[in-house]
Design a protein around this motif. Structure first.
Motif, mmCIF file in Angstrom:
data_model
loop_
_atom_site.group_PDB
_atom_site.id
_atom_site.type_symbol
_atom_site.label_atom_id
_atom_site.label_comp_id
_atom_site.label_asym_id
_atom_site.label_seq_id
_atom_site.Cartn_x
_atom_site.Cartn_y
_atom_site.Cartn_z
ATOM 1 N N PHE A 69 -3.449 4.292 4.460
ATOM 2 C CA PHE A 69 -4.318 4.585 3.314
ATOM 3 C C PHE A 69 -3.595 4.299 1.991
ATOM 4 O O PHE A 69 -3.992 4.799 0.943
ATOM 5 C CB PHE A 69 -4.796 6.025 3.377
ATOM 6 C CG PHE A 69 -5.776 6.281 4.501
ATOM 7 C CD1 PHE A 69 -7.137 6.316 4.257
ATOM 8 C CD2 PHE A 69 -5.319 6.472 5.793
ATOM 9 C CE1 PHE A 69 -8.037 6.540 5.299
ATOM 10 C CE2 PHE A 69 -6.213 6.697 6.844
ATOM 11 C CZ PHE A 69 -7.572 6.721 6.595
ATOM 12 N N GLY A 70 -2.542 3.498 2.064
ATOM 13 C CA GLY A 70 -1.832 3.076 0.864
ATOM 14 C C GLY A 70 -0.764 4.049 0.415
ATOM 15 O O GLY A 70 -0.585 5.126 0.991
ATOM 16 N N THR A 71 -0.045 3.667 -0.609
ATOM 17 C CA THR A 71 0.973 4.518 -1.194
ATOM 18 C C THR A 71 0.328 5.786 -1.736
ATOM 19 O O THR A 71 -0.729 5.740 -2.374
ATOM 20 C CB THR A 71 1.677 3.790 -2.352
ATOM 21 O OG1 THR A 71 2.241 2.580 -1.850
ATOM 22 C CG2 THR A 71 2.782 4.654 -2.949
ATOM 23 N N ASP A 148 -11.163 -2.251 5.757
ATOM 24 C CA ASP A 148 -10.026 -2.965 5.166
ATOM 25 C C ASP A 148 -9.203 -1.978 4.328
ATOM 26 O O ASP A 148 -9.635 -0.857 4.042
ATOM 27 C CB ASP A 148 -10.472 -4.165 4.331
ATOM 28 C CG ASP A 148 -11.380 -3.816 3.160
ATOM 29 O OD1 ASP A 148 -11.296 -2.678 2.643
ATOM 30 O OD2 ASP A 148 -12.171 -4.677 2.754
ATOM 31 N N ALA A 149 -8.006 -2.413 3.965
ATOM 32 C CA ALA A 149 -7.081 -1.517 3.263
ATOM 33 C C ALA A 149 -7.648 -1.024 1.945
ATOM 34 O O ALA A 149 -7.425 0.125 1.552
ATOM 35 C CB ALA A 149 -5.750 -2.233 3.022
ATOM 36 N N SER A 150 -8.393 -1.874 1.254
ATOM 37 C CA SER A 150 -8.914 -1.505 -0.056
ATOM 38 C C SER A 150 -9.812 -0.276 0.006
ATOM 39 O O SER A 150 -9.731 0.620 -0.847
ATOM 40 C CB SER A 150 -9.691 -2.691 -0.640
ATOM 41 O OG SER A 150 -10.318 -2.334 -1.845
ATOM 42 N N LYS A 151 -10.666 -0.209 1.026
ATOM 43 C CA LYS A 151 -11.575 0.930 1.142
ATOM 44 C C LYS A 151 -10.816 2.191 1.530
ATOM 45 O O LYS A 151 -11.112 3.285 1.037
ATOM 46 C CB LYS A 151 -12.661 0.621 2.170
ATOM 47 C CG LYS A 151 -13.773 1.669 2.208
ATOM 48 C CD LYS A 151 -14.924 1.226 3.108
ATOM 49 C CE LYS A 151 -16.037 2.263 3.134
ATOM 50 N NZ LYS A 151 -17.175 1.836 4.001
ATOM 51 N N ARG A 152 -9.803 2.069 2.388
ATOM 52 C CA ARG A 152 -9.009 3.246 2.757
ATOM 53 C C ARG A 152 -8.247 3.789 1.556
ATOM 54 O O ARG A 152 -8.141 5.005 1.354
ATOM 55 C CB ARG A 152 -8.061 2.904 3.904
ATOM 56 C CG ARG A 152 -8.766 2.695 5.225
ATOM 57 C CD ARG A 152 -7.806 2.773 6.396
ATOM 58 N NE ARG A 152 -6.856 1.678 6.420
ATOM 59 C CZ ARG A 152 -7.024 0.555 7.122
ATOM 60 N NH1 ARG A 152 -8.114 0.374 7.856
ATOM 61 N NH2 ARG A 152 -6.105 -0.384 7.101
ATOM 62 N N ILE A 153 -7.697 2.901 0.732
ATOM 63 C CA ILE A 153 -6.979 3.326 -0.474
ATOM 64 C C ILE A 153 -7.938 4.016 -1.439
ATOM 65 O O ILE A 153 -7.598 5.027 -2.063
ATOM 66 C CB ILE A 153 -6.289 2.116 -1.148
ATOM 67 C CG1 ILE A 153 -5.158 1.597 -0.254
ATOM 68 C CG2 ILE A 153 -5.745 2.486 -2.524
ATOM 69 C CD1 ILE A 153 -4.647 0.227 -0.649
ATOM 70 N N ALA A 154 -9.147 3.473 -1.543
ATOM 71 C CA ALA A 154 -10.155 4.102 -2.421
ATOM 72 C C ALA A 154 -10.461 5.521 -1.958
ATOM 73 O O ALA A 154 -10.509 6.455 -2.770
ATOM 74 C CB ALA A 154 -11.416 3.250 -2.444
ATOM 75 N N LEU A 155 -10.665 5.723 -0.673
ATOM 76 C CA LEU A 155 -10.954 7.062 -0.153
ATOM 77 C C LEU A 155 -9.813 8.028 -0.443
ATOM 78 O O LEU A 155 -10.037 9.171 -0.865
ATOM 79 C CB LEU A 155 -11.194 7.006 1.360
ATOM 80 C CG LEU A 155 -11.345 8.369 2.043
ATOM 81 C CD1 LEU A 155 -12.642 9.054 1.619
ATOM 82 C CD2 LEU A 155 -11.276 8.224 3.562
ATOM 83 N N ALA A 156 -8.587 7.582 -0.233
ATOM 84 C CA ALA A 156 -7.426 8.458 -0.402
ATOM 85 C C ALA A 156 -7.227 8.896 -1.840
ATOM 86 O O ALA A 156 -6.578 9.923 -2.094
ATOM 87 C CB ALA A 156 -6.166 7.750 0.095
ATOM 88 N N PHE A 240 -4.292 -3.737 -5.167
ATOM 89 C CA PHE A 240 -3.979 -2.910 -3.995
ATOM 90 C C PHE A 240 -4.443 -3.558 -2.695
ATOM 91 O O PHE A 240 -4.160 -3.039 -1.629
ATOM 92 C CB PHE A 240 -4.648 -1.534 -4.114
ATOM 93 C CG PHE A 240 -4.144 -0.701 -5.247
ATOM 94 C CD1 PHE A 240 -2.910 -0.086 -5.171
ATOM 95 C CD2 PHE A 240 -4.891 -0.550 -6.398
ATOM 96 C CE1 PHE A 240 -2.428 0.695 -6.216
ATOM 97 C CE2 PHE A 240 -4.424 0.233 -7.460
ATOM 98 C CZ PHE A 240 -3.200 0.851 -7.355
ATOM 99 N N HIS A 241 -5.149 -4.666 -2.743
ATOM 100 C CA HIS A 241 -5.800 -5.196 -1.557
ATOM 101 C C HIS A 241 -4.823 -5.623 -0.469
ATOM 102 O O HIS A 241 -5.181 -5.636 0.709
ATOM 103 C CB HIS A 241 -6.705 -6.382 -1.923
ATOM 104 C CG HIS A 241 -7.923 -5.938 -2.665
ATOM 105 N ND1 HIS A 241 -9.018 -6.752 -2.838
ATOM 106 C CD2 HIS A 241 -8.248 -4.777 -3.287
ATOM 107 C CE1 HIS A 241 -9.958 -6.125 -3.518
ATOM 108 N NE2 HIS A 241 -9.497 -4.919 -3.820
ATOM 109 N N ALA A 242 -3.622 -5.969 -0.824
ATOM 110 C CA ALA A 242 -2.662 -6.452 0.188
ATOM 111 C C ALA A 242 -1.960 -5.319 0.897
ATOM 112 O O ALA A 242 -1.227 -5.537 1.848
ATOM 113 C CB ALA A 242 -1.635 -7.373 -0.468
ATOM 114 N N ASN A 243 -2.148 -4.074 0.457
ATOM 115 C CA ASN A 243 -1.447 -2.937 1.062
ATOM 116 C C ASN A 243 -1.936 -2.649 2.466
ATOM 117 O O ASN A 243 -3.071 -2.911 2.794
ATOM 118 C CB ASN A 243 -1.634 -1.686 0.200
ATOM 119 C CG ASN A 243 -0.864 -1.777 -1.093
ATOM 120 O OD1 ASN A 243 -0.001 -2.620 -1.243
ATOM 121 N ND2 ASN A 243 -1.209 -0.909 -2.048
#
Length: 243
Positions: A69-71, A148-156, A240-243
């Motif tokens: 879910f990213g950094t 995709d990673a972008s949506k998981r980072i957005a949720l977090a 953040f998309h590449a995370n």
């Protein structure tokens, strides 16, 4: 996050609605348990919205890690403050800063929405957590694994899914859903469950049969409870998309 700085506030509004009802869901005992600048009425009745959620079994936790879910506390709204500090600024009172108006050094939860008592936040001490109302592990097992990673980072980092709470009560939650954990403070349960419904609806996460039944049981005691709305986009910025 819900920002208190300039135009950024409009981009990250979390609506927290205090419900009136019975059966533990009377008017919230803690008052405005979220950002004071929010207003009611964005999403209709939370109880009705439960029926819009897809019901499926819990998928395996295989492959889950916080890093998926990213950094932690990424600055997805580009206001140069990390997510954690943004939520502390939003939810604490008597806020003090160590560097201008970003890094929160001290404040007070008046009171902790989960435990119902005042909790003082002092940076470096573990008395206040930022809780993901829908736990990231729970999200992973109910749809986020396939994003995709972008949506998981957005949720977090979405303020709709975040709340400053007392660490003691929060750490009993783990990755529980409504069927397995509710805040000890019964007066906050309608607000809490409505927020979980809102997050799951916004991101297209499913619920288990037991979870749906538990949501409806809580919200049946406060049928006028509004569904929160707002927060950030469900897609994180391109950097953040590449995370």
């Amino acid at each position: 996050m819900a920002r208190l700085r300039g135009g950024a506030a409009a981009a990250a509004v979390v609506l927290v609605v205090i419900g009136a009802g019975v059966s533990g869901c009377k008017k919230d005992a803690i008052g405005s348990a979220g950002p004071e600048e929010t207003k009611a009425g964005g999403g209709g009745a939370a109880l009705t919205a439960v029926d819009s959620l897809t019901v499926k079994g819990r998928a395996p936790k295989t492959g889950y890690s916080r890093e998926r879910f990213g950094t932690a506390w990424a600055d997805t709204d580009s206001n140069h403050c990390d997510t954690r500090d943004d939520i502390l600024k939003r939810d604490l009172k008597e806020v003090k800063f160590s560097d201008g108006t970003c890094r929160v050094s001290r404040g007070v939860l008046e009171p902790d929405p989960y435990g119902g008592k005042d909790v003082t936040f002092t940076r470096g001490r573990s008395l206040v957590d930022i809780d993901h109302l829908v736990a990231l592990s729970d999200a992973w097992q109910k749809g986020a694994k396939y994003w995709d990673a972008s949506k998981r980072i957005a949720l977090a980092n979405d303020p709709l899914n975040l709340r400053a709470v007392g660490a003691s009560a929060n750490r009993s939650k783990g990755d529980g859903d409504t069927a397995t954990w509710l805040p000890p403070n019964k007066g906050y349960r309608c607000t809490y469950v409505a927020a979980q419904v809102a997050v799951k609806k916004k991101y297209g996460l499913w619920v288990t049969g037991a979870e749906k039944a538990a949501m409806k049981k809580v919200l049946a005691g406060c049928p006028g409870q509004k569904l929160p709305s707002g927060g950030n986009s469900t897609t994180a910025p391109k950097r953040f998309h590449a995370n």
